[in-house]
Design a protein around this motif. Sequence first.
Motif, short mmCIF file in Angstrom:
data_model
loop_
_atom_site.label_atom_id
_atom_site.label_comp_id
_atom_site.label_asym_id
_atom_site.label_seq_id
_atom_site.Cartn_x
_atom_site.Cartn_y
_atom_site.Cartn_z
N GLN A 101 0.95 -1.08 -0.11
CA GLN A 101 -0.06 0.08 0.00
C GLN A 101 1.02 1.51 -0.10
OE1 GLN A 101 -2.90 -0.42 3.33
NE2 GLN A 101 -4.56 -0.88 1.72
N ARG A 140 1.00 4.10 -2.91
CA ARG A 140 0.78 5.58 -2.60
C ARG A 140 1.94 6.41 -3.23
NH1 ARG A 140 -0.56 4.13 2.65
NH2 ARG A 140 -2.77 4.20 3.08
N LYS A 156 -12.76 8.04 -5.73
CA LYS A 156 -11.69 7.24 -6.34
C LYS A 156 -10.38 7.94 -5.51
CE LYS A 156 -13.95 6.41 -10.62
NZ LYS A 156 -13.74 6.32 -12.20
N LEU A 178 -6.78 -3.04 -2.04
CA LEU A 178 -7.38 -2.07 -2.36
C LEU A 178 -9.04 -2.02 -1.78
CD1 LEU A 178 -7.05 -2.66 -6.31
CD2 LEU A 178 -5.75 -1.14 -4.70
N ALA A 191 -8.21 2.62 -1.41
CA ALA A 191 -8.46 2.98 -2.76
C ALA A 191 -9.81 3.60 -3.32
CB ALA A 191 -8.39 1.61 -3.62
N LEU A 228 -7.17 6.67 -5.74
CA LEU A 228 -5.82 6.52 -6.40
C LEU A 228 -5.49 7.40 -7.65
CD1 LEU A 228 -5.10 2.93 -5.64
CD2 LEU A 228 -4.43 4.70 -4.40
N CYS A 278 -10.54 2.35 -9.15
CA CYS A 278 -9.73 3.15 -8.07
C CYS A 278 -9.29 4.60 -8.44
CB CYS A 278 -8.79 2.39 -7.41
SG CYS A 278 -9.29 1.06 -6.98
#
Length: 193
Positions: free
Chosen positions: A68, A72, A117, A100, A105, A119, A157
């Motif tokens: 994760q 990011r 969303k 996710l 996400a 991401l 996402c």
Amino acid sequence: MKSNILVITGHPDTESFCSALSQAYIEGAKEQPVQVRALHMGELEFEPNLKFGYRQRTELEADLLKAQELIRWADRIVLVYPVWWGMMPAVMKGFFDRILLPGFAFRYKENSMFFDKLLTGKTARLIVTSDTPSWYNRLIYGQAGHRVVKQSILQFCGIKPVRVTDIGPVTHATAENRKKWLEQAKRMGARLA
């Protein structure tokens, strides 16, 4: 120019041709002024089953917390994986199921069928190996496996655009074909394509 690239190998075998394609992409990308990190499904330790669905939280293992963080961090995510039975390997699907998550996400809006969303701003490249010729996958299967990863997972996402490169048929490919595909992956990395 996108400066942080995460290459995720979705094949569980660390000695697979997908691993070689990932490494070739990384070698090409290192020709640019970018930072590259890699994750390999065969090296991660986690339970791929989202045991309770979303009813009960399953704590993330250390490798998934690291994944994760890297997602990011990344501006661009490159996924290299095989298609088995029309879909990604089970461990890769389990990886997506586990990391996710809502709050990471995406985020549902209260009393709404819509969601945020989380991401957005990231792009992706899928490098997908298969034994099915790409024309057959497109015409007969409608690229169902590609659509799931591209639309139902990544674009859901906020990751876009998502570009797809088909590699194959692989199993009975000649050494020359494999060399050509590795060179193609390296060129894509060098162009950050």
